[in-house]
Design an enzyme around this catalytic site. Structure first.
Site, short mmCIF file in Angstrom:
data_model
loop_
_atom_site.label_atom_id
_atom_site.label_comp_id
_atom_site.label_asym_id
_atom_site.label_seq_id
_atom_site.Cartn_x
_atom_site.Cartn_y
_atom_site.Cartn_z
N THR A 95 0.85 -1.19 0.00
CA THR A 95 0.00 0.00 0.00
C THR A 95 0.89 1.24 0.00
O THR A 95 1.56 1.53 0.98
CB THR A 95 -0.92 0.02 1.23
OG1 THR A 95 -1.77 -1.14 1.20
CG2 THR A 95 -1.80 1.26 1.23
N LYS A 170 -7.06 1.90 -2.84
CA LYS A 170 -6.69 1.32 -1.55
C LYS A 170 -6.64 2.38 -0.46
O LYS A 170 -7.08 2.15 0.68
CB LYS A 170 -5.35 0.60 -1.67
CG LYS A 170 -4.82 0.02 -0.35
CD LYS A 170 -5.78 -1.02 0.23
CE LYS A 170 -5.43 -1.39 1.66
NZ LYS A 170 -4.15 -2.04 1.82
#
Length: 294
Positions: A95, A170
């Site tokens: 991420t 995300k």
């Protein structure tokens, strides 16, 4: 299919293990090489550097902690760029922000390789059970080739378009999740302080429109002040920070997310960074221990 896997933290270890159990040949690397030993017992090979993993494997996956780690593994000495070449694919499931993803994509493509960003929604248990949600963007052909891997790791894979869209999706998801966790923490605290049963609150929430798996999974442990790290708080705060930067970029006012980020930062300053992100409840309750930042 043989794949390389870089990064054996909570998520990476669970994901690499699942691939091994489903018949994939996996070559692993971790900055602390001793963390590879459990995977070797399951049948993995070790690559002593990221470059050697990429040299050996046609497709290499990375699952790393933050943008700094992601950039280091690609650009530093013995990094991915030293061996990426035409016909090889690099899949970053970390991420990070869209800028970091784009920088890596450009470098990989310049060397002749193909790139896919594929951050995941889900924590330790979904990773172990193959129930992650995979948010891919980048090279569509690489996405199609790597789908058998994604099918083992996740319950659903999305292809969102050009590089950056997976990273942004995300961050939005984790921003919502972090804000929800703070709301739950405040609700549990308010119920307790006003003479109500926190467990009964969870039961009521589970039967109504607010019902969701996160409250059901995290709530009972929070009541008992137990925070085994499925998703470390320090990583949640990193994602809140990156989401707020994305909001700044697009002039989106995000006061709820900003307040939640401050709570996570305060939790880190009390030494709670390595606990599960639900440990922010200790800050809301006012019972967090004094400690060094984590």
């Amino acid at each position: 299919m043989e794949v390389g896997f870089l990064g054996l933290g909570i998520m990476g270890k669970a994901m690499a293990s699942r691939l091994l159990k489903h018949g994939f040949r996996v070559t692993v690397w971790n900055r602390t090489l001793s963390k590879c030993e459990e995977l070797v017992e399951q049948g993995a090979s070790i690559g002593e550097t990221p470059a050697l993993v990429v040299k050996k494997c046609k497709y290499t996956i990375a699952m790393l902690s933050d943008p700094a780690a992601v950039l280091s593994v690609v650009f530093d000495k013995d990094g991915v760029l030293e061996q990426i070449s035409e016909g090889k694919g690099y899949i970053d499931m970390s991420t990070v922000d869209a800028e970091t993803s784009s920088k890596i994509s450009e470098a990989i493509i310049k060397k002749g390789g193909s790139f896919l960003e594929a951050p995941v929604s889900g924590s330790k248990k979904p990773a172990e059970d193959g129930q992650l949600i995979i948010l891919s963007a980048g090279d569509k052909a690489l996405y199609e080739v790597i789908l058998p891997v994604f099918d083992v790791l996740g319950k659903k894979s999305f292809f969102l378009g050009e590089v950056g869209k997976g990273a942004r999706m995300k961050l939005v998801v984790n921003m919502i999740m972090g804000s929800m966790m703070n709301a739950l923490s405040e609700g549990l605290c308010l119920a307790d302080k006003s003479g109500l049963s926190p467990q009964t609150l969870l039961d009521v929430l589970d039967l109504g429109a607010c019902s969701n798996p996160m409250f059901k999974l995290k709530g009972p442990a929070m009541i008992e002040s137990k925070y085994p790290p499925a998703f470390p708080l320090k990583h949640q705060q990193k994602d809140m920070r990156l989401a707020l930067c994305l909001g700044d970029e697009h002039a989106v006012s995000m006061p709820i997310a900003a307040a939640s980020n401050e709570a996570f930062k305060k939790a880190r300053s009390h030494g709670l960074g390595d606990l599960d992100f639900s440990a922010v409840y200790e800050i809301v309750k006012g019972t967090a221990p004094s400690g060094n930042a984590a």
